[in-house]
Design an enzyme around this catalytic site. Structure first.
Site, PDB file in Angstrom:
ATOM      1  N   ARG A  78     -48.741  19.068 -17.741  1.00  0.00           N
ATOM      2  CA  ARG A  78     -48.475  20.151 -18.720  1.00  0.00           C
ATOM      3  C   ARG A  78     -47.485  21.187 -18.220  1.00  0.00           C
ATOM      4  O   ARG A  78     -47.436  22.305 -18.707  1.00  0.00           O
ATOM      5  CB  ARG A  78     -49.770  20.830 -19.165  1.00  0.00           C
ATOM      6  N   LYS A  85     -32.690  24.061 -21.419  1.00  0.00           N
ATOM      7  CA  LYS A  85     -32.766  22.862 -22.269  1.00  0.00           C
ATOM      8  C   LYS A  85     -32.905  21.654 -21.351  1.00  0.00           C
ATOM      9  O   LYS A  85     -32.094  21.469 -20.447  1.00  0.00           O
ATOM     10  CB  LYS A  85     -31.497  22.708 -23.104  1.00  0.00           C
ATOM     11  N   GLU A  90     -15.810  23.524 -20.196  1.00  0.00           N
ATOM     12  CA  GLU A  90     -16.904  24.430 -20.592  1.00  0.00           C
ATOM     13  C   GLU A  90     -16.585  25.865 -20.178  1.00  0.00           C
ATOM     14  O   GLU A  90     -16.952  26.815 -20.865  1.00  0.00           O
ATOM     15  CB  GLU A  90     -18.239  23.986 -19.972  1.00  0.00           C
ATOM     16  N   LYS A 118     -23.698  32.704 -20.193  1.00  0.00           N
ATOM     17  CA  LYS A 118     -24.778  31.848 -20.695  1.00  0.00           C
ATOM     18  C   LYS A 118     -26.114  32.581 -20.594  1.00  0.00           C
ATOM     19  O   LYS A 118     -26.927  32.551 -21.516  1.00  0.00           O
ATOM     20  CB  LYS A 118     -24.817  30.509 -19.954  1.00  0.00           C
ATOM     21  N   GLU A 165     -32.402  28.907 -29.551  1.00  0.00           N
ATOM     22  CA  GLU A 165     -31.308  28.595 -30.472  1.00  0.00           C
ATOM     23  C   GLU A 165     -31.664  28.790 -31.936  1.00  0.00           C
ATOM     24  O   GLU A 165     -31.511  27.896 -32.757  1.00  0.00           O
ATOM     25  CB  GLU A 165     -30.796  27.167 -30.228  1.00  0.00           C
ATOM     26  N   ARG A 170     -27.480  31.652 -29.872  1.00  0.00           N
ATOM     27  CA  ARG A 170     -27.245  30.612 -28.857  1.00  0.00           C
ATOM     28  C   ARG A 170     -26.313  29.515 -29.363  1.00  0.00           C
ATOM     29  O   ARG A 170     -25.631  28.854 -28.572  1.00  0.00           O
ATOM     30  CB  ARG A 170     -28.587  30.022 -28.379  1.00  0.00           C
ATOM     31  N   ASN A 223     -22.148  26.171 -28.775  1.00  0.00           N
ATOM     32  CA  ASN A 223     -21.777  24.845 -29.274  1.00  0.00           C
ATOM     33  C   ASN A 223     -20.333  24.768 -29.766  1.00  0.00           C
ATOM     34  O   ASN A 223     -19.933  23.765 -30.360  1.00  0.00           O
ATOM     35  CB  ASN A 223     -22.710  24.417 -30.412  1.00  0.00           C
ATOM     36  N   HIS A 242     -18.365  21.576 -29.744  1.00  0.00           N
ATOM     37  CA  HIS A 242     -19.311  20.490 -29.537  1.00  0.00           C
ATOM     38  C   HIS A 242     -19.598  19.664 -30.788  1.00  0.00           C
ATOM     39  O   HIS A 242     -19.999  18.511 -30.674  1.00  0.00           O
ATOM     40  CB  HIS A 242     -20.629  21.030 -28.975  1.00  0.00           C
ATOM     41  N   HIS A 267     -19.161  16.065 -29.866  1.00  0.00           N
ATOM     42  CA  HIS A 267     -20.263  15.092 -29.874  1.00  0.00           C
ATOM     43  C   HIS A 267     -19.926  13.881 -30.731  1.00  0.00           C
ATOM     44  O   HIS A 267     -20.238  12.749 -30.366  1.00  0.00           O
ATOM     45  CB  HIS A 267     -21.538  15.732 -30.431  1.00  0.00           C
ATOM     46  N   HIS A 272     -17.983  14.190 -21.332  1.00  0.00           N
ATOM     47  CA  HIS A 272     -18.435  15.204 -22.288  1.00  0.00           C
ATOM     48  C   HIS A 272     -17.415  16.353 -22.406  1.00  0.00           C
ATOM     49  O   HIS A 272     -17.001  16.727 -23.510  1.00  0.00           O
ATOM     50  CB  HIS A 272     -19.808  15.714 -21.821  1.00  0.00           C
TER      51      HIS A 272
HETATM   52  N1  LIG Z   1     -29.324  20.861 -20.608  1.00  0.00           N
HETATM   53  C1  LIG Z   1     -28.203  21.351 -21.054  1.00  0.00           C
HETATM   54  O1  LIG Z   1     -28.130  22.489 -21.509  1.00  0.00           O
HETATM   55  C2  LIG Z   1     -26.962  20.512 -20.968  1.00  0.00           C
HETATM   56  C3  LIG Z   1     -25.717  21.079 -21.238  1.00  0.00           C
HETATM   57  C4  LIG Z   1     -24.577  20.293 -21.076  1.00  0.00           C
HETATM   58  C5  LIG Z   1     -24.687  18.971 -20.682  1.00  0.00           C
HETATM   59  N2  LIG Z   1     -25.927  18.455 -20.440  1.00  0.00           N
HETATM   60  C6  LIG Z   1     -26.071  17.055 -19.991  1.00  0.00           C
HETATM   61  O2  LIG Z   1     -25.439  16.950 -18.714  1.00  0.00           O
HETATM   62  C7  LIG Z   1     -25.070  15.583 -18.512  1.00  0.00           C
HETATM   63  C8  LIG Z   1     -23.686  15.523 -17.936  1.00  0.00           C
HETATM   64  O3  LIG Z   1     -23.702  16.178 -16.690  1.00  0.00           O
HETATM   65  P1  LIG Z   1     -22.536  15.981 -15.630  1.00  0.00           P
HETATM   66  O4  LIG Z   1     -21.242  16.130 -16.300  1.00  0.00           O
HETATM   67  O5  LIG Z   1     -22.872  16.840 -14.486  1.00  0.00           O
HETATM   68  O6  LIG Z   1     -22.620  14.434 -15.284  1.00  0.00           O
HETATM   69  P2  LIG Z   1     -23.440  13.620 -14.171  1.00  0.00           P
HETATM   70  O7  LIG Z   1     -24.713  14.252 -13.870  1.00  0.00           O
HETATM   71  O8  LIG Z   1     -23.457  12.204 -14.650  1.00  0.00           O
HETATM   72  O9  LIG Z   1     -22.486  13.736 -12.901  1.00  0.00           O
HETATM   73  C9  LIG Z   1     -21.211  13.145 -12.944  1.00  0.00           C
HETATM   74  C10 LIG Z   1     -20.972  12.203 -11.752  1.00  0.00           C
HETATM   75  O10 LIG Z   1     -20.718  12.996 -10.601  1.00  0.00           O
HETATM   76  C11 LIG Z   1     -21.564  12.599  -9.518  1.00  0.00           C
HETATM   77  N3  LIG Z   1     -21.761  13.793  -8.716  1.00  0.00           N
HETATM   78  C12 LIG Z   1     -22.553  14.855  -8.975  1.00  0.00           C
HETATM   79  N4  LIG Z   1     -22.350  15.821  -8.073  1.00  0.00           N
HETATM   80  C13 LIG Z   1     -21.425  15.359  -7.201  1.00  0.00           C
HETATM   81  C14 LIG Z   1     -20.790  15.907  -6.067  1.00  0.00           C
HETATM   82  N5  LIG Z   1     -21.010  17.164  -5.681  1.00  0.00           N
HETATM   83  N6  LIG Z   1     -19.902  15.149  -5.400  1.00  0.00           N
HETATM   84  C15 LIG Z   1     -19.614  13.893  -5.816  1.00  0.00           C
HETATM   85  N7  LIG Z   1     -20.165  13.331  -6.916  1.00  0.00           N
HETATM   86  C16 LIG Z   1     -21.044  14.056  -7.597  1.00  0.00           C
HETATM   87  C17 LIG Z   1     -22.776  12.052 -10.211  1.00  0.00           C
HETATM   88  O11 LIG Z   1     -23.516  11.203  -9.381  1.00  0.00           O
HETATM   89  C18 LIG Z   1     -22.138  11.333 -11.410  1.00  0.00           C
HETATM   90  O12 LIG Z   1     -21.682  10.077 -11.013  1.00  0.00           O
HETATM   91  C19 LIG Z   1     -25.207  14.903 -19.844  1.00  0.00           C
HETATM   92  O13 LIG Z   1     -26.350  14.099 -19.827  1.00  0.00           O
HETATM   93  C20 LIG Z   1     -25.393  16.047 -20.834  1.00  0.00           C
HETATM   94  O14 LIG Z   1     -26.185  15.681 -21.942  1.00  0.00           O
HETATM   95  C21 LIG Z   1     -27.042  19.195 -20.556  1.00  0.00           C
END
Ligand SMILES: NC(=O)c1ccc[n+]([C@@H]2O[C@H](COP(=O)([O-])OP(=O)(O)OC[C@H]3O[C@@H](n4cnc5c(N)ncnc54)[C@H](O)[C@@H]3O)[C@@H](O)[C@H]2O)c1
Length: 359
Positions: free
Chosen positions: A121, A143, A185, A227, A237, A241, A245, A248, A252, A265
């Site tokens: 939980r 999120k 971003e 943020k 949101e 908030r 987006n 986005h 998306h 992304h």
């Molecule tokens: N929760 C939220 O508010 C929110 C907001 C935006 C995006 N997201 C999510 O975030 C995800 C995308 O995140 P991302 O862009 O970080 O991608 P990711 O987590 O896939 O990382 C990108 C790549 O970089 C590698 N990596 C990470 N740190 C590294 C480092 N320091 N050195 C070398 N390699 C490294 C990872 O292993 C991966 O291969 C998506 O799933 C998206 O939906 C969530």
């Protein structure tokens, strides 16, 4: 070290930003009075780079540490791998006062946050984001989520971390493409909230791309402040908030239509920001010069700014209707009125969008 407080009453927390600060995390986590059993969740790519450092610090602070790794990739951000995390936590008897430490990019942050919010939980979660995107966006705000075969991020919770620990030195090993996607971003924060940040991005491109510590700290701190500010005012949101987006809705749709393989992304968001700025111009909400400035900054960072000609407009339009943010088929867009200020514009018609895509 820089510190930002995310004000959310009893769920408030700090974001700490510094360079080469991983060794300091154990002592800080200790302040939360958690159970001695704690787990790091990571993937093999990131764990091989930073896992040892982080583990040493956590162990030195007296914790009994479990490491859970999941394969590297968005396709593993699903319930199957959440189950794997639960299995490991249960086998090793992590309890209600245990914590999970997410070491990685947004994928690891999202799945770990989700597992933490549902295990027994809800247990504590500490975010140690290692991509620029995770440092300025996904690790802050609470999120969490995983993908479902019918849609991205369709299963999730709001679960605020106890601490976000940003070590900017981890960006040195990040692929350039991933860094640029994160910068999209940061550009977004400038457009929606802070003209000065936008100008900083305009005039300090070389320093930023050379990973100058001061420049990186400035843009990461400012992005997190924005943020944090927005999330503090509207955690779930229901209004404000949604300005986060910007770019986005179209972004998306581009990701969905291209099967999440063609664009990162942030790249899709970059195209989305440029098109949504043009939509704003079409509706007479913003000056032409400001729209050109947005595109110029996006271009200057080598990010895409145009919808690729081979993408089918009808698929984009139908994908946007499926977006979680569409209410009863009417599309809501976040549109810039000037750099540094946006408005929430409801009731955008399919006709306007067709006109935009055809222009
Ligand atoms: N929760 C939220 O508010 C929110 C907001 C935006 C995006 N997201 C999510 O975030 C995800 C995308 O995140 P991302 O862009 O970080 O991608 P990711 O987590 O896939 O990382 C990108 C790549 O970089 C590698 N990596 C990470 N740190 C590294 C480092 N320091 N050195 C070398 N390699 C490294 C990872 O292993 C991966 O291969 C998506 O799933 C998206 O939906 C969530």
């Amino acid at each position: 070290m820089e510190k930002i407080r995310v004000e959310l009453a009893e769920r408030s927390y700090d974001i700490s930003i510094g360079s080469n600060i991983l060794e300091g995390i154990g002592d800080n986590v200790k302040l939360f009075g958690l159970s001695p059993k704690i787990a790091i969740v990571s993937n093999p790519t990131v764990f091989s780079l930073y896992g040892e450092h982080l583990s040493a610090s956590v162990k030195k602070a007296g914790f009994d540490l479990l490491t859970v790794t999941i394969p590297d990739g968005e396709e593993y951000k699903d319930l199957l791998w959440v189950e794997h995390i639960y299995d490991e936590l249960l086998k090793h008897k992590l309890d209600r006062s245990s914590a999970l430490i997410a070491l990685g990019g947004g994928v690891i942050g999202d799945i770990t946050g989700f597992a933490a919010s549902t295990y027994m939980r809800g247990i504590s979660c500490i975010q140690v984001p290692t991509t620029l995107l995770a440092q300025v966006d996904s690790s802050v705000g609470g999120k969490t989520g995983v993908n479902h075969k019918l849609g991205k991020n369709m299963i999730g919770t709001f679960w605020q971390p106890r601490l976000v620990w940003i070590d900017i030195a981890t960006l040195k090993t990040l692929l350039r493409k991933e860094l640029l996607a994160g910068l999209a971003e940061v550009i977004k924060y400038g457009i929606i909230y802070d003209e000065k940040l936008f100008e900083f991005l305009e005039f300090n491109r070389k320093k930023i791309l050379n990973l100058d510590s001061n420049a990186l700290t400035f843009i990461i701190k400012r992005s997190c402040e924005i943020k944090a500010n927005v999330v503090s005012k509207d955690e779930r949101e229901s209004g404000l908030r949604s300005i986060l987006n910007y770019g986005h809705t179209i972004g998306h749709a581009i990701e969905t239509v291209t099967g999440y393989t063609r664009f990162l992304h942030g790249e899709a968001v970059a195209i989305g920001m440029c098109l949504e700025a043009r939509l704003s111009r079409m509706l007479n909400l913003i000056d032409k010069g400001q729209v050109s400035k947005i595109k110029a900054v996006v271009d200057s960072y080598g990010l895409p700014s145009e919808m690729p000609a081979d993408i089918d407009m009808n698929s984009i339009l139908s994908s946007m209707q499926l977006d979680k943010k569409a209410v009863a088929g009417k599309l809501k867009f976040i549109l810039p009125e000037k750099i540094g200020r946006v408005k929430i514009q409801k009731g955008i018609t399919e006709r306007s969008l067709r006109e935009l895509f055809e222009s």
